[in-house]
Design an enzyme around this catalytic site. Sequence first.
Site, PDB file in Angstrom:
ATOM      1  N   PHE A   8       0.741  -1.180   0.054  1.00 38.96           N
ATOM      2  CA  PHE A   8      -0.100   0.062   0.044  1.00 38.96           C
ATOM      3  C   PHE A   8       0.936   1.194   0.141  1.00 38.96           C
ATOM      4  CE2 PHE A   8      -2.981  -3.078   1.898  1.00 38.96           C
ATOM      5  CZ  PHE A   8      -4.052  -2.719   1.399  1.00 38.96           C
ATOM      6  N   ASP A   9       0.498   2.159  -0.761  1.00 45.64           N
ATOM      7  CA  ASP A   9       0.998   3.706  -0.513  1.00 45.64           C
ATOM      8  C   ASP A   9       0.410   4.272   0.661  1.00 45.64           C
ATOM      9  OD1 ASP A   9       1.984   6.475  -1.370  1.00 45.64           O
ATOM     10  OD2 ASP A   9      -0.039   6.650  -1.784  1.00 45.64           O
ATOM     11  N   LEU A  10       0.843   5.183   1.055  1.00 49.02           N
ATOM     12  CA  LEU A  10       0.379   5.803   2.540  1.00 49.02           C
ATOM     13  C   LEU A  10      -0.402   7.155   2.076  1.00 49.02           C
ATOM     14  CD1 LEU A  10       0.068   5.956   5.440  1.00 49.02           C
ATOM     15  CD2 LEU A  10       2.356   7.264   5.634  1.00 49.02           C
ATOM     16  N   LYS A 129      10.433   6.610  -5.231  1.00 49.99           N
ATOM     17  CA  LYS A 129       9.264   6.410  -6.408  1.00 49.99           C
ATOM     18  C   LYS A 129       9.734   7.313  -7.538  1.00 49.99           C
ATOM     19  CE  LYS A 129       5.721   5.177  -3.008  1.00 49.99           C
ATOM     20  NZ  LYS A 129       4.303   5.480  -2.757  1.00 49.99           N
TER      21      LYS A 129
END
Length: 201
Positions: A8-10, A129
Amino acid sequence: MKIEGIIFDLDGTILNSFDFRIRAWNAAFRKFGITPKEDELKPLIGLPGSTLAAKYSSDPYAVEMEEERIFSEHLPEISLFPDVPGTFEELRRRKIDTVIVTSSRRKLVNMITLPTNLVVTIDDVKHGKPDTEPYVKAMQLLGITEPGVIMVVGDALTDMIPARKLGNLAVLIKHGRKFDTDIPNYEIDEVSEILSLLDLP
């Protein structure tokens, strides 16, 4: 659908913080006499802070630190999206491991109560990223190297591009925002919708 782990991204994915990030960046840039256009700034959210700041400033580290300072002051106002705790509980019940990959600094992340203890921050990698390095590290934390059995859930192309490069399932979460891209495998509006994807054959 055979999924053994989820990355998951935050910000803007499980943490309802996207608008706060925009405000913090705008405030930080203003302190340095910079006024980026909001329609240019929004797509950059998700990049490492120094990378984002370098697009406008010759002193990106100073701008990044100011943004994180401002953002951290608003943490009491920021919470997980309502369906996140229940979704993570169900994932644990299904024995699907989870890890978070974020462009935030470890110091800031440690100030947030998260639904998983496994987190890869920008401080844990050399390249943030949309490089694949944070996701490779996340896969190592999950103990999974086989492509195709990991789902990546994020709200930006900086999440989707490395997911596809590594052969993982890319799920774009929109939370009401509009995107024009064909990179993700799936698009959803709420975190809990990943449970329906897991039930697909």
